[in-house]
Design an enzyme around this catalytic site. Structure first.
Site, PDB file in Angstrom:
ATOM      1  N   CYS A 291       0.199  -1.682   0.073  1.00 31.53           N
ATOM      2  CA  CYS A 291      -0.208  -0.215   0.293  1.00 31.53           C
ATOM      3  C   CYS A 291       1.007   1.080  -0.085  1.00 31.53           C
ATOM      4  CB  CYS A 291      -1.005   0.309   1.186  1.00 31.53           C
ATOM      5  SG  CYS A 291      -2.686  -1.203   1.075  1.00 31.53           S
TER       6      CYS A 291
HETATM    7  N1  NAD Z   1      -3.043  -5.984   1.960  1.00 29.01           N
HETATM    8  C1  NAD Z   1      -3.466  -4.537   2.548  1.00 29.01           C
HETATM    9  O1  NAD Z   1      -3.360  -4.563   3.590  1.00 29.01           O
HETATM   10  C2  NAD Z   1      -4.181  -3.477   1.584  1.00 29.01           C
HETATM   11  C3  NAD Z   1      -4.999  -2.839   2.678  1.00 29.01           C
HETATM   12  C4  NAD Z   1      -5.536  -2.040   1.728  1.00 29.01           C
HETATM   13  C5  NAD Z   1      -5.939  -1.896   0.771  1.00 29.01           C
HETATM   14  N2  NAD Z   1      -4.732  -2.641  -0.024  1.00 29.01           N
HETATM   15  C6  NAD Z   1      -6.503  -3.194  -1.490  1.00 29.01           C
HETATM   16  O2  NAD Z   1      -6.685  -4.360  -1.827  1.00 29.01           O
HETATM   17  C7  NAD Z   1      -6.819  -4.194  -3.010  1.00 29.01           C
HETATM   18  C8  NAD Z   1      -6.061  -5.991  -2.715  1.00 29.01           C
HETATM   19  O3  NAD Z   1      -4.611  -6.004  -2.366  1.00 29.01           O
HETATM   20  P1  NAD Z   1      -4.041  -7.365  -1.363  1.00 29.01           P
HETATM   21  O4  NAD Z   1      -3.383  -7.359  -0.258  1.00 29.01           O
HETATM   22  O5  NAD Z   1      -5.846  -7.903  -0.837  1.00 29.01           O
HETATM   23  O6  NAD Z   1      -3.603  -8.789  -2.660  1.00 29.01           O
HETATM   24  P2  NAD Z   1      -2.972 -10.131  -2.294  1.00 29.01           P
HETATM   25  O7  NAD Z   1      -2.341  -9.871  -3.382  1.00 29.01           O
HETATM   26  O8  NAD Z   1      -2.630 -10.325  -0.977  1.00 29.01           O
HETATM   27  O9  NAD Z   1      -4.433 -10.816  -3.147  1.00 29.01           O
HETATM   28  C9  NAD Z   1      -5.229 -10.183  -4.095  1.00 29.01           C
HETATM   29  C10 NAD Z   1      -5.800 -10.883  -4.670  1.00 29.01           C
HETATM   30  O10 NAD Z   1      -6.542 -11.388  -6.210  1.00 29.01           O
HETATM   31  C11 NAD Z   1      -6.218 -12.901  -6.745  1.00 29.01           C
HETATM   32  N3  NAD Z   1      -6.213 -12.486  -8.177  1.00 29.01           N
HETATM   33  C12 NAD Z   1      -5.876 -11.802  -9.455  1.00 29.01           C
HETATM   34  N4  NAD Z   1      -6.583 -11.241 -10.331  1.00 29.01           N
HETATM   35  C13 NAD Z   1      -7.559 -11.609 -10.370  1.00 29.01           C
HETATM   36  C14 NAD Z   1      -8.948 -12.097 -10.824  1.00 29.01           C
HETATM   37  N5  NAD Z   1      -8.319 -11.460 -12.191  1.00 29.01           N
HETATM   38  N6  NAD Z   1      -9.627 -12.613 -10.261  1.00 29.01           N
HETATM   39  C15 NAD Z   1     -10.430 -13.069  -8.906  1.00 29.01           C
HETATM   40  N7  NAD Z   1      -9.235 -13.353  -8.650  1.00 29.01           N
HETATM   41  C16 NAD Z   1      -7.898 -12.205  -8.755  1.00 29.01           C
HETATM   42  C17 NAD Z   1      -4.815 -13.031  -7.147  1.00 29.01           C
HETATM   43  O11 NAD Z   1      -4.277 -14.038  -6.924  1.00 29.01           O
HETATM   44  C18 NAD Z   1      -4.907 -12.896  -5.506  1.00 29.01           C
HETATM   45  O12 NAD Z   1      -5.005 -13.658  -4.440  1.00 29.01           O
HETATM   46  C19 NAD Z   1      -4.837  -3.965  -3.664  1.00 29.01           C
HETATM   47  O13 NAD Z   1      -5.799  -2.724  -4.157  1.00 29.01           O
HETATM   48  C20 NAD Z   1      -4.444  -3.522  -2.599  1.00 29.01           C
HETATM   49  O14 NAD Z   1      -3.735  -1.891  -3.059  1.00 29.01           O
HETATM   50  C21 NAD Z   1      -4.743  -3.737   0.288  1.00 29.01           C
END
Ligand code: NAD
Length: 453
Positions: A291
């Protein structure tokens, strides 16, 4: 210069009978609405569990087949979700996970939680959002609510998702509903979870807002509705840019204090006694995670398309990304001045490599760059991290070593990069020859061999 566009909510009065809106509202209220979560990572899995636990039939959609398999087996792969949490969510068959995107058709509400990384050029990579949007578009049916949670630049929901779902006879606010709600999960945070972190929600229309606020109100105690998609998108970027900028400022303060020969930690402790108008931030070896290092660049990119140069973001990025190298320079000076040793002939034990304490997430971890700089200067490097068993840095494979007397005392310098709680710092202080503590985890220790940023 092109401004973002018309931000006024779409009027729904001309759309005719709100029967689909009323039907979905009833289902959400009654707890029978089916919820689909696209992307089951750090954000998606806890969210899917939260809805399932509240009784909503929930389906997670993944491209990585291993994740649905793990969920089916009741084995969590996310630190914040224990196997027991997963078991509770799965009870009564309420939580399922699949790679079969045709089942999106069966969902009343679909929440997108896919990654939003940066390209090498630091431009947004929204290919995951595009792919998820495309899958939803293929099976879109009347009465569905789609919410984007992935962090992205202001305008994404309106410019990318809305046109993909709109057709001549398929209208926003009548046939389908669209919203943006930023995710605020803080992995590893024991106090703030989905239920007690206020949820900001912006709808494309008043009905979209009402439905999404109602839905989130079932899993979050406080929902904060805002008047547009863009306000919700921008709120997240303000939060994370605020952190990046303040961390950048305190990191620069740390370098200034280093030059002045005073302790930044003591300066921060003194400043934070002010009961108003100050909020402490702490210096460190750089910023990591999915992030803080990335999100401000989404905003910077968007603003550059509008001929606006976002100076704070660029400056904070430059200072924060300089920190790993600064840490290695400090290590080099300490070894040289304290023991007359060259870094190139020294053994350095890096303690903690994940991007923050008590989790295993390595994404954008500054430890990688710290180790890269150490290796470039020909130091011999080992590391210990209770959460990260192995690591590849610049083509070298490293394995976490046991943190015992021998590992500590045989190192010329112990470099604390991530302050995991499970580490035996007593042993470190007792046995280390020199310690550089970039997280101030040893703040109560006065030994002369301990150095801080
Ligand atoms: N990790 C954090 O602390 C956090 C906090 C706030 C916001 N975010 C935001 O949330 C979003 C997700 O982050 P995250 O940390 O969960 O990412 P992550 O990589 O942990 O998880 C994302 C998941 O999406 C899957 N994926 C990718 N393409 C896909 C598709 N087309 N269809 C279905 N699944 C798909 C991946 O295989 C993965 O399991 C990002 O935009 C991030 O910036 C993350």
């Amino acid at each position: 210069m092109t401004p973002l566009g018309v931000l006024r909510p779409v009027s729904e009065e001309s759309l005719g009978s709100p029967e689909r809106f009323a039907a979905l509202k009833r289902k959400i209220q009654e707890g029978t609405a089916t919820v689909g979560v696209v992307g089951l990572g750090y954000v998606g899995l806890p969210l899917a569990c939260a809805f399932a636990e509240k009784g909503y039939p929930t389906t997670g959609f993944e491209v990585d087949a291993e994740k649905p398999r793990r969920i089916a087996a009741g084995s969590s792969y996310i630190g914040d979700i224990s196997d027991e949490d997963l078991g509770r969510a799965k009870a009564g068959g309420r939580l399922k996970a699949t790679t079969d995107f045709s089942l999106l058709k069966e969902q009343d509400a679909i929440i997108i939680c896919v990654p939003t990384p940066l390209r090498k050029s630091k431009d947004p990579d929204i290919s995951y959002i595009l792919a998820a949007t495309h899958e939803i578009e293929k099976t879109l049916r009347p009465g569905q609510l789609i919410i984007l949670e992935s962090t992205t630049y202001p305008g994404t929901t309106r410019e990318i998702l809305l046109p993909a779902f709109t057709r001549k006879d398929f209208q926003l606010g009548r046939d389908f509903f669209l919203a943006f709600s930023p995710e605020r999960v803080d992995p590893g945070n024991k106090e703030y979870k989905i239920h007690n972190t206020p949820k900001v929600v912006g709808g494309a229309t008043p009905r979209c807002l009402e439905l999404s606020a109602l839905l989130y109100g079932k899993v979050a105690r406080h929902v904060f509705p805002v008047t547009s998609l863009e306000v919700a998108e921008m709120a997240k970027l303000l939060e994370n840019t605020f952190r990046a900028v303040n961390i950048g400022m305190v990191n620069e303060m740390a370098m200034m204090c280093g030059r002045l020969g005073i302790s930044i930690s003591e300066v921060v402790e003194a400043a934070k006694t002010k009961p108003f108008g100050y909020m402490p931030f702490y210096p460190g070896p750089g910023i990591g995670g999915h992030c803080i290092p990335l999100d401000p660049h989404y905003l910077a990119w968007k603003m550059r398309t509008l001929d606006f140069e976002p100076r704070f973001i660029e400056l904070a990025g430059a200072i924060n990304s300089r920190m790993p190298e600064y840490v290695v320079e400090r290590a080099e000076d300490i070894l040289n001045l304290e023991q007359g040793k060259a870094l190139s002939r020294s053994q350095v034990l890096v303690l903690g490599v994940s991007y923050k304490k008590d989790i295993s997430d390595m994404r954008e971890s500054p430890a990688i760059e710290v180790i890269e700089h150490l290796l470039l200067k020909k130091a011999r490097v080992s590391y210990h991290d209770p959460y990260v068993a192995e690591l590849e840095v610049a083509g070298s494979q490293l394995r976490s070593v046991a943190l015992d007397e021998r590992a500590v005392s045989s190192s010329d310098l112990v470099l604390i990069v991530t302050d995991h709680s499970a580490v035996d710092y007593g042993l470190v202080v007792q046995r280390a020859q020199l310690v550089l503590d970039t997280r101030n985890v040893l703040k109560d220790r006065a030994e002369h061999k301990i150095f801080r940023l």
